[in-house]
Scaffold this active site. Structure first.
Site, PDB file in Angstrom:
ATOM      1  N   ASN A   9      48.256  15.389  44.087  1.00  0.00           N
ATOM      2  CA  ASN A   9      48.576  16.536  44.935  1.00  0.00           C
ATOM      3  C   ASN A   9      48.808  17.735  44.022  1.00  0.00           C
ATOM      4  O   ASN A   9      49.831  17.816  43.346  1.00  0.00           O
ATOM      5  CB  ASN A   9      49.843  16.210  45.755  1.00  0.00           C
ATOM      6  CG  ASN A   9      50.315  17.397  46.570  1.00  0.00           C
ATOM      7  OD1 ASN A   9      49.641  18.418  46.665  1.00  0.00           O
ATOM      8  ND2 ASN A   9      51.495  17.257  47.177  1.00  0.00           N
ATOM      9  N   TRP A  10      47.834  18.623  44.013  1.00  0.00           N
ATOM     10  CA  TRP A  10      47.916  19.765  43.089  1.00  0.00           C
ATOM     11  C   TRP A  10      48.886  20.846  43.563  1.00  0.00           C
ATOM     12  O   TRP A  10      49.174  21.780  42.843  1.00  0.00           O
ATOM     13  CB  TRP A  10      46.528  20.392  42.896  1.00  0.00           C
ATOM     14  CG  TRP A  10      45.533  19.506  42.238  1.00  0.00           C
ATOM     15  CD1 TRP A  10      45.687  18.200  41.835  1.00  0.00           C
ATOM     16  CD2 TRP A  10      44.185  19.854  41.886  1.00  0.00           C
ATOM     17  NE1 TRP A  10      44.536  17.727  41.264  1.00  0.00           N
ATOM     18  CE2 TRP A  10      43.597  18.733  41.287  1.00  0.00           C
ATOM     19  CE3 TRP A  10      43.418  21.015  42.032  1.00  0.00           C
ATOM     20  CZ2 TRP A  10      42.276  18.730  40.825  1.00  0.00           C
ATOM     21  CZ3 TRP A  10      42.114  21.023  41.579  1.00  0.00           C
ATOM     22  CH2 TRP A  10      41.550  19.887  40.971  1.00  0.00           C
ATOM     23  N   LYS A  11      49.324  20.744  44.806  1.00  0.00           N
ATOM     24  CA  LYS A  11      50.225  21.756  45.389  1.00  0.00           C
ATOM     25  C   LYS A  11      49.605  23.146  45.212  1.00  0.00           C
ATOM     26  O   LYS A  11      48.378  23.268  45.251  1.00  0.00           O
ATOM     27  CB  LYS A  11      51.633  21.630  44.809  1.00  0.00           C
ATOM     28  CG  LYS A  11      52.134  20.184  44.936  1.00  0.00           C
ATOM     29  CD  LYS A  11      53.589  19.996  44.630  1.00  0.00           C
ATOM     30  CE  LYS A  11      53.954  18.527  44.797  1.00  0.00           C
ATOM     31  NZ  LYS A  11      55.366  18.258  44.547  1.00  0.00           N
ATOM     32  N   HIS A  98      54.409  16.239  54.008  1.00  0.00           N
ATOM     33  CA  HIS A  98      55.024  16.299  52.680  1.00  0.00           C
ATOM     34  C   HIS A  98      56.418  16.924  52.816  1.00  0.00           C
ATOM     35  O   HIS A  98      56.615  17.829  53.627  1.00  0.00           O
ATOM     36  CB  HIS A  98      54.148  17.122  51.732  1.00  0.00           C
ATOM     37  CG  HIS A  98      54.581  16.997  50.312  1.00  0.00           C
ATOM     38  ND1 HIS A  98      55.663  17.681  49.815  1.00  0.00           N
ATOM     39  CD2 HIS A  98      54.104  16.237  49.295  1.00  0.00           C
ATOM     40  CE1 HIS A  98      55.825  17.341  48.533  1.00  0.00           C
ATOM     41  NE2 HIS A  98      54.898  16.469  48.205  1.00  0.00           N
ATOM     42  N   GLU A 100      57.882  19.026  51.131  1.00  0.00           N
ATOM     43  CA  GLU A 100      57.913  20.481  50.941  1.00  0.00           C
ATOM     44  C   GLU A 100      57.532  21.197  52.240  1.00  0.00           C
ATOM     45  O   GLU A 100      58.016  22.288  52.525  1.00  0.00           O
ATOM     46  CB  GLU A 100      56.980  20.880  49.787  1.00  0.00           C
ATOM     47  CG  GLU A 100      57.604  20.505  48.451  1.00  0.00           C
ATOM     48  CD  GLU A 100      56.613  20.191  47.340  1.00  0.00           C
ATOM     49  OE1 GLU A 100      55.434  20.534  47.471  1.00  0.00           O
ATOM     50  OE2 GLU A 100      57.051  19.577  46.346  1.00  0.00           O
ATOM     51  N   GLU A 170      58.004   9.192  49.269  1.00  0.00           N
ATOM     52  CA  GLU A 170      58.362  10.178  48.252  1.00  0.00           C
ATOM     53  C   GLU A 170      59.826  10.569  48.425  1.00  0.00           C
ATOM     54  O   GLU A 170      60.137  11.453  49.239  1.00  0.00           O
ATOM     55  CB  GLU A 170      57.484  11.431  48.400  1.00  0.00           C
ATOM     56  CG  GLU A 170      56.008  11.171  48.213  1.00  0.00           C
ATOM     57  CD  GLU A 170      55.286  12.433  47.736  1.00  0.00           C
ATOM     58  OE1 GLU A 170      54.577  12.319  46.726  1.00  0.00           O
ATOM     59  OE2 GLU A 170      55.456  13.509  48.328  1.00  0.00           O
ATOM     60  N   GLY A 176      59.374  16.437  41.563  1.00  0.00           N
ATOM     61  CA  GLY A 176      59.421  17.581  40.663  1.00  0.00           C
ATOM     62  C   GLY A 176      60.695  17.659  39.842  1.00  0.00           C
ATOM     63  O   GLY A 176      60.990  18.686  39.243  1.00  0.00           O
ATOM     64  N   SER A 216      57.751  12.284  40.589  1.00  0.00           N
ATOM     65  CA  SER A 216      57.820  12.260  39.115  1.00  0.00           C
ATOM     66  C   SER A 216      57.109  11.070  38.484  1.00  0.00           C
ATOM     67  O   SER A 216      57.575  10.538  37.471  1.00  0.00           O
ATOM     68  CB  SER A 216      59.277  12.344  38.640  1.00  0.00           C
ATOM     69  OG  SER A 216      59.864  13.553  39.074  1.00  0.00           O
ATOM     70  N   GLY A 237      52.259  14.551  41.696  1.00  0.00           N
ATOM     71  CA  GLY A 237      52.247  16.008  41.681  1.00  0.00           C
ATOM     72  C   GLY A 237      51.932  16.538  40.295  1.00  0.00           C
ATOM     73  O   GLY A 237      50.776  16.538  39.850  1.00  0.00           O
ATOM     74  N   GLY A 238      52.981  16.955  39.575  1.00  0.00           N
ATOM     75  CA  GLY A 238      52.818  17.617  38.282  1.00  0.00           C
ATOM     76  C   GLY A 238      51.860  16.922  37.324  1.00  0.00           C
ATOM     77  O   GLY A 238      51.004  17.564  36.703  1.00  0.00           O
TER      78      GLY A 238
HETATM   79  P1  13P Z   1      55.844  15.285  41.271  1.00  0.00           P
HETATM   80  O1  13P Z   1      54.944  14.178  40.799  1.00  0.00           O
HETATM   81  O2  13P Z   1      55.574  16.597  40.592  1.00  0.00           O
HETATM   82  O3  13P Z   1      57.278  14.882  41.264  1.00  0.00           O
HETATM   83  O4  13P Z   1      55.459  15.547  42.819  1.00  0.00           O
HETATM   84  C1  13P Z   1      55.364  14.469  43.669  1.00  0.00           C
HETATM   85  C2  13P Z   1      54.795  14.935  44.936  1.00  0.00           C
HETATM   86  O5  13P Z   1      55.410  15.678  45.657  1.00  0.00           O
HETATM   87  C3  13P Z   1      53.436  14.488  45.281  1.00  0.00           C
HETATM   88  O6  13P Z   1      53.115  14.807  46.596  1.00  0.00           O
END
Ligand code: 13P
Length: 254
Positions: A9-11, A98, A100, A170, A176, A216, A237-238
């Protein structure tokens, strides 16, 4: 056998050139170095879906996801993207719910259910996210929260619909933050999700449902997480923005 999946997930990150470079590096590394059975799902921002589709179309292991869609099929909803739009530019999957989006955009269970139904109508596999906040975990409410998020959305679907859903656990406190859930903490929640799906829809549906862990995930934490019996891969994510790191995460799947 349920699918193993590594999803990135590149956000809201990267520009077009960076996105293209990341995809080229990833396809090369994974094609050269990985011979397992996992699917790789990339979820770039909307503007990169179509260019990504062109770069990925000859790589059958790779699939494309949108990060969101709107709750309506079409119409005067300035700034929104529909299920049909993402499908028409090559997305086969879509992240729904998600944390977020729940947190910053106030998405309700009714809205998430509408989005899932639209995905399914257009042949898109929803990746439905659940997860508790730190305060819920600390007050012993983890399972209650997960149960609500599952009952109020997933359990309103038919068995045939649920068979097309990928679940992502998640924990909000792990997203994050660099604070990964331990493999035991994640496994416990994954097993719980599979058990309540089994109670509602039967063991065969539960056995076939891929449940991904997100929060993470890194190349070093992935192998132990992915070796848990109910963890079928990751929603990353990251670490999915770095080709070498994400390739190593994919390689942690059998
Ligand atoms: P991180 O891997 O950056 O913690 O993000 C996880 C995430 O929200 C994937 O959708």
């Amino acid at each position: 056998m349920r699918k193993k999946i590594a999803a990135g997930n590149w956000k809201m990150n990267l520009d077009l050139t960076q996105a293209q470079t990341l995809i080229s590096e990833l396809t090369q590394m994974i094609n050269d170095e990985y011979s397992g059975s996992a699917e790789v799902v990339l979820a770039p921002p909307f503007p990169f879906l179509y260019p990504a589709h062109h770069l990925l179309k000859n790589h059958s292991r790779f699939h494309l996801a949108a990060q969101n869609i709107y709750t309506k099929e079409s119409g005067a909803y300035t700034g929104e993207c529909s299920a049909q739009m993402i499908q028409s530019v090559g997305a086969s999957h879509c992240i729904i719910g998600h944390s977020e989006r729940r947190q910053y955009f106030g998405e309700s269970h009714d809205q998430l259910l509408a989005k899932i139904r639209l995905c399914l109508r257009f042949g898109i596999y929803p990746i439905y996210c659940v997860g508790e906040t730190l305060s819920a975990r600390e007050s012993g409410k983890t399972f209650e929260v997960i149960q609500q998020q599952t009952e109020q959305v997933l359990f309103l679907l038919t068995e045939d619909e649920v068979r097309k859903i990928i679940v992502a656990y998640e924990p909000v406190w792990a997203i994050g933050t660099g604070k990964t859930a331990t493999p035991q903490q994640a496994q416990e929640v994954h097993a719980f999700i599979r058990r309540i799906i089994s109670e509602k829809y039967g063991a065969s549906v539960a056995d076939e449902t891929s449940i991904l862990y997100g929060g993470s995930v890194t190349a070093s934490s992935a192998p132990e997480l992915f070796s848990q019996p109910d963890i079928d891969g990751g929603l990353v994510g990251g670490a999915s923005l770095k080709s070498r790191e994400f390739a190593e995460i994919v390689k942690a799947l059998p």
